[in-house]
Design a protein around this motif. Structure first.
Motif, PDB file in Angstrom:
ATOM      1  N   LEU A 195       0.838  -1.189   0.000  1.00  0.00           N
ATOM      2  CA  LEU A 195       0.000   0.000   0.000  1.00  0.00           C
ATOM      3  C   LEU A 195       0.877   1.244   0.000  1.00  0.00           C
ATOM      4  O   LEU A 195       1.943   1.250   0.635  1.00  0.00           O
ATOM      5  N   PRO A 196       0.437   2.293  -0.696  1.00  0.00           N
ATOM      6  CA  PRO A 196      -0.845   2.430  -1.381  1.00  0.00           C
ATOM      7  C   PRO A 196      -0.909   1.858  -2.791  1.00  0.00           C
ATOM      8  O   PRO A 196      -1.939   1.919  -3.429  1.00  0.00           O
ATOM      9  N   ARG A 197       0.191   1.294  -3.286  1.00  0.00           N
ATOM     10  CA  ARG A 197       0.183   0.770  -4.654  1.00  0.00           C
ATOM     11  C   ARG A 197      -0.912  -0.280  -4.847  1.00  0.00           C
ATOM     12  O   ARG A 197      -1.616  -0.293  -5.854  1.00  0.00           O
ATOM     13  N   GLY A 198      -1.051  -1.170  -3.855  1.00  0.00           N
ATOM     14  CA  GLY A 198      -2.068  -2.200  -3.968  1.00  0.00           C
ATOM     15  C   GLY A 198      -3.472  -1.642  -3.999  1.00  0.00           C
ATOM     16  O   GLY A 198      -4.369  -2.215  -4.626  1.00  0.00           O
ATOM     17  N   PHE A 199      -3.688  -0.512  -3.316  1.00  0.00           N
ATOM     18  CA  PHE A 199      -5.005   0.114  -3.331  1.00  0.00           C
ATOM     19  C   PHE A 199      -5.383   0.526  -4.744  1.00  0.00           C
ATOM     20  O   PHE A 199      -6.511   0.316  -5.193  1.00  0.00           O
ATOM     21  N   TRP A 200      -4.423   1.120  -5.465  1.00  0.00           N
ATOM     22  CA  TRP A 200      -4.734   1.578  -6.818  1.00  0.00           C
ATOM     23  C   TRP A 200      -4.878   0.406  -7.786  1.00  0.00           C
ATOM     24  O   TRP A 200      -5.611   0.491  -8.771  1.00  0.00           O
ATOM     25  N   ALA A 201      -4.199  -0.694  -7.503  1.00  0.00           N
ATOM     26  CA  ALA A 201      -4.426  -1.896  -8.308  1.00  0.00           C
ATOM     27  C   ALA A 201      -5.849  -2.405  -8.106  1.00  0.00           C
ATOM     28  O   ALA A 201      -6.511  -2.846  -9.051  1.00  0.00           O
ATOM     29  N   ALA A 202      -6.329  -2.339  -6.851  1.00  0.00           N
ATOM     30  CA  ALA A 202      -7.706  -2.760  -6.567  1.00  0.00           C
ATOM     31  C   ALA A 202      -8.713  -1.829  -7.236  1.00  0.00           C
ATOM     32  O   ALA A 202      -9.730  -2.277  -7.775  1.00  0.00           O
ATOM     33  N   VAL A 203      -8.436  -0.527  -7.202  1.00  0.00           N
ATOM     34  CA  VAL A 203      -9.320   0.434  -7.861  1.00  0.00           C
ATOM     35  C   VAL A 203      -9.367   0.160  -9.361  1.00  0.00           C
ATOM     36  O   VAL A 203     -10.429   0.249 -10.000  1.00  0.00           O
ATOM     37  N   GLU A 204      -8.226  -0.197  -9.934  1.00  0.00           N
ATOM     38  CA  GLU A 204      -8.183  -0.499 -11.368  1.00  0.00           C
ATOM     39  C   GLU A 204      -9.097  -1.674 -11.709  1.00  0.00           C
ATOM     40  O   GLU A 204      -9.810  -1.651 -12.719  1.00  0.00           O
ATOM     41  N   VAL A 205      -9.103  -2.705 -10.858  1.00  0.00           N
ATOM     42  CA  VAL A 205      -9.979  -3.853 -11.104  1.00  0.00           C
ATOM     43  C   VAL A 205     -11.441  -3.427 -11.065  1.00  0.00           C
ATOM     44  O   VAL A 205     -12.233  -3.807 -11.929  1.00  0.00           O
ATOM     45  N   TRP A 206     -11.812  -2.609 -10.069  1.00  0.00           N
ATOM     46  CA  TRP A 206     -13.197  -2.182  -9.948  1.00  0.00           C
ATOM     47  C   TRP A 206     -13.605  -1.259 -11.099  1.00  0.00           C
ATOM     48  O   TRP A 206     -14.759  -1.263 -11.528  1.00  0.00           O
ATOM     49  N   LEU A 207     -12.657  -0.483 -11.627  1.00  0.00           N
ATOM     50  CA  LEU A 207     -12.955   0.388 -12.759  1.00  0.00           C
ATOM     51  C   LEU A 207     -13.146  -0.404 -14.042  1.00  0.00           C
ATOM     52  O   LEU A 207     -14.123  -0.205 -14.769  1.00  0.00           O
ATOM     53  N   GLU A 208     -12.218  -1.299 -14.327  1.00  0.00           N
ATOM     54  CA  GLU A 208     -12.205  -1.960 -15.626  1.00  0.00           C
ATOM     55  C   GLU A 208     -12.983  -3.270 -15.643  1.00  0.00           C
ATOM     56  O   GLU A 208     -13.510  -3.667 -16.677  1.00  0.00           O
ATOM     57  N   ARG A 209     -13.050  -3.970 -14.500  1.00  0.00           N
ATOM     58  CA  ARG A 209     -13.708  -5.279 -14.469  1.00  0.00           C
ATOM     59  C   ARG A 209     -14.639  -5.379 -13.267  1.00  0.00           C
ATOM     60  O   ARG A 209     -14.449  -6.217 -12.386  1.00  0.00           O
ATOM     61  N   PRO A 210     -15.653  -4.549 -13.202  1.00  0.00           N
ATOM     62  CA  PRO A 210     -16.545  -4.574 -12.035  1.00  0.00           C
ATOM     63  C   PRO A 210     -17.313  -5.873 -11.903  1.00  0.00           C
ATOM     64  O   PRO A 210     -17.819  -6.193 -10.831  1.00  0.00           O
TER      65      PRO A 210
END
Length: 757
Positions: A16-31
């Motif tokens: 973190l916080p890198r992992g947080f933005w990876a998680a946000v990327e998943v929710w943005l692109e592959r909800p």
């Protein structure tokens, strides 16, 4: 505003916080991986936008406005790149929890962080820089929409301004805010249970410095103009306090939140289900080696086609005559067919064609994919070395041939548009070659599964990659050597091997066919004589163009040509040079045998199996562990459940001849015991006597197809425990699915095969 969920992450390490933005990327692109009622999302545009100064602040503040240290921006958390944002200039940030005040004083660093936030998504630019897909927003409309929203913030919507900028937490009270903004379209899944089918757009605002992502849904007013739907605005927030990180979900206007159960779930789902997913993804530190699903076709068109085909061919599950799982194979082939139909539909639109593409499926197996594609209007046929039972159920419009394919000049398909390899095993690396040599206009689609080279099994040479990733790169290399632009995509099928490779166009003009085919021949021969790396050394990694697709193919082609010439010379020196002989393109290739040998212990003599089962059962029952439990009818019964032994301990008690015979089968002793599932349980390498009083198989609700199979199988086999266990069966006659004596046996019901129209 209210906080609907908050979770702490106490052991993130350096994630973190890198992992947080990876998680946000998943929710943005592959909800859809979190919300199963969604088909996916499309990121249409991305731009940097400035917000007005927070001059007038309302009373509303962030729900997490207690004294805490704000989490550093995403750029600080991923200095070395990776799935999350990273800093593009300046020295690496040594610690993940820098003080916000220090970060606020470095304007240039803030700018780098904002640039870094664009890494997980798309190249930043003007709002109109969207992909040329259906429903794209005109740039002027995007400009107008954002200007109207910003103007409303400046004119007095101070609560929303504070919510966006977290100014209630004291961050940058006077400076103008510049944020990273994404226009996203959320696509609901088309289903009878989900009547909502209209995609919904929303603006996603990323505050890089403060670690917040705000979702602003859009709706049409009475005049048809889009505006922000204030009632359904929510925010995902990363914060840091002492030694622990926190992820929170906040809703701007909870009392006005409207849930449709699909695009806008209930607040409890956001605060529990979504929050749990984000926390999990934040610490997984996984960077996928594969592309997002359905990246080459329209997700909306695919969703509609899949649901229509699923409804049309669902009856196949009920009449499936093969021993394989009908639900897995039927719905997998339905998904592959939906993908190909949309791929081909878009290809016709690109090329201005009206006639439907023809195809040949090499290694077609059960032939269902051929049946669906043919029924949907595409002329084609399937070829497999072995006929299947289900072939007799298809109508005359489904052309299936029983034949062995050996790659040579006689197995070309000059009049076919597409060659398909769906789990085509030993033919997989040959399909790009056959397509290239069939005609200049022939294309291919392969879905690799088992790992085969041109001759025999594929041997790994890259320890830094997974075997699956390395094999996909090998097939891409074959496709590129054959002169194709090879694209990679990930299908939505119930399989761990779901990456497909598509060769739609050539990298050379048709006038160069002869010279390119010479390189194909050299490459194929080089694979046969491919040297093994010396001890302690590893072959050089695949060229960059193999992993990157067709990008940079010129340099990659030069490197490949040099390697092919080098290995081809060595092969020619050993085997002799000269013109290619008639017959197979590469000696040594052998198609699968027509009669597949069964090696799962099912073909062993019944007397031998019964002897081993009885011997192992007596060994376990020697433990004399008595279990008193209530049976299904409520009475107490003392029953010897035996002891638990490891597979090695059981094997030590068997004679040499029995072990030798079992070793010829796949899985050996473990397979035989698992096949005897009425008697045994094998869990984590240990063997147990099965206690049917613990089984929930007959209690739990099963799918309709499985219920039918269970009902038809009831009382068709003798109960082993009734016949052999010293205490008899633990269940009463009316509760046991097996026959207590020959008098209860009933013949198994055979389902008549009917033609599939």
């Amino acid at each position: 505003m209210a906080e609907v969920g908050r979770t702490g992450i106490s052991y993130p390490g350096a994630l973190l916080p890198r992992g947080f933005w990876a998680a946000v990327e998943v929710w943005l692109e592959r909800p859809q991986v979190a919300n199963k009622r969604l088909c996916g999302a499309r990121l249409e545009a991305r731009w940097s936008a400035a917000l007005p100064c927070a001059e007038a602040r309302g009373p509303g503040t962030s729900a997490g406005s207690e004294q805490k240290e704000r989490g550093p921006g995403p750029g600080q958390g991923s200095p070395g790149g990776g799935p999350g944002p990273r800093s593009l200039s300046g020295p690496e940030q040594g610690t993940a929890c820098c003080e916000l005040e220090e970060a606020q004083g470095q304007c240039q660093q803030e700018e780098a962080q904002r640039e870094a936030a664009s890494v997980p998504l798309r190249d930043s630019g003007h709002p109109g820089d969207a992909e040329g897909r259906e429903g794209d927003f005109p740039a002027a409309d995007l400009d107008s929409l954002w200007e109207d929203f910003s103007r409303s913030l400046a004119r007095g919507n101070s609560e929303m301004l504070a919510f966006l900028t977290c100014s209630g937490a004291g961050s940058q009270p006077d400076a103008q805010r510049e944020l990273d903004v994404v226009l996203r379209t959320v696509i609901p899944k088309t289903s009878p249970h989900c009547p909502l089918t209209t995609p919904r757009r929303e603006i996603v605002v990323q505050d890089v410095l403060n670690g917040t992502v705000t979702f602003l849904p859009l709706e049409e007013d009475d005049e048809g103009n889009l505006k922000v739907k204030m009632s359904n605005v929510y925010q995902i927030q990363l914060s840091h306090s002492k030694e622990e990180w926190f992820i929170s979900v906040l809703i701007f206007c909870p009392e006005r939140w409207h849930s449709d159960g699909i695009v806008y779930p209930k607040p409890t789902w956001l605060g529990e289900e979504l929050l749990a997913k984000l926390a999990k993804w934040s610490v997984e530190n996984k960077k996928s080696d594969f592309k997002s699903t359905l990246s080459l076709i329209s997700i909306m068109k695919y969703s509609k086609a899949y649901q229509e085909l699923k409804k049309k061919y669902k009856e196949m599950v009920k009449v499936w005559p093969e021993v394989t799982d009908p639900e897995k194979f039927v719905y997998e082939d339905v998904a592959i067919a939906a993908y190909l139909l949309i791929l081909w539909e878009e290809e016709r639109a690109e090329r201005g064609l009206t006639a439907r593409q023809s195809f040949v499926d090499l290694g077609c197996g059960n032939g269902l994919l051929v049946h669906i594609l043919s029924s949907e209007g595409h002329p084609g046929r399937g070829i497999d070395v072995r006929r299947r039972k289900i072939w007799d159920m298809y109508g005359p419009q489904t052309q299936l041939e029983e034949d062995a394919i050996t790659p040579n000049d006689k197995t070309l398909f000059p009049d076919v548009d597409w060659l398909i390899g769906n789990h085509s095993d030993e033919l997989t690396p040959w399909i790009p070659v056959i397509a290239a040599r069939s005609s200049y206009n022939c294309r291919f689609f392969v879905l690799p599964c088992c790992f085969f080279d041109f001759v025999g099994r594929y041997s790994r040479r890259q320890s830094k990659k997974t075997q699956y990733r390395e094999y996909l790169d090998f097939i891409k290399e074959v496709g590129f050597t054959c002169g194709f632009h090879v694209a990679e995509d990930c299908l939505r099928i119930p399989s761990t091997k779901r990456v497909c490779l598509v060769g739609k166009s050539r990298t050379y003009p048709s006038s160069r066919e002869a010279s390119v085919d010479e390189k194909r021949t050299q490459y194929i021969k080089s694979r046969r004589g491919c040297p093994v790396s010396p001890p302690g050394r590893e072959l050089s990694p695949s060229p960059p163009w193999v992993a990157a697709g067709s990008a940079g193919h010129c340099d990659g082609q030069q490197a490949l040509d040099a390697r092919v010439r080098c290995v081809a010379r060595a092969w020619a020196a050993e085997h002799g040079a000269g013109p290619q002989a008639e017959g197979p393109w590469l000696p040594g290739f052998h198609p699968r045998e027509k009669a597949e040998r069964v090696r799962n212990c099912a073909a062993l003599p019944r007397d031998f199996i019964d002897q081993v089962v009885l011997q192992v059962a007596n060994l376990l029952l020697g433990g004399k562990q008595l279990n008193t439990r209530s049976s299904r009818n409520g009475s107490l019964k003392t029953w010897n459940g035996g002891e638990s032994l490891s597979l090695a301990e059981v094997a030590n008690e068997l004679d040499t001849e029995t072990l030798r015979r079992l070793k010829r089968e796949c899985g050996g002793l473990q397979t035989l015991l698992r096949n005897s599932h009425q008697v045994f349980q094998v869990v984590n390498g240990r063997v147990h006597i099965r206690d049917w009083r613990e089984e929930t198989l007959w209690k739990t609700k099963q799918p309709e197809a499985k219920q039918r199979l269970l009902s038809e199988a009831c009382k068709t086999r003798l109960c082993w425990f009734f016949m052999h266990h010293p205490d008899g069966c633990a269940l009463s006659t009316d509760c046991c699915p097996f026959a207590h004596g020959p008098a209860e046996l009933r013949p198994p019901r055979t389902t008549p095969r009917k033609k599939i129209s």
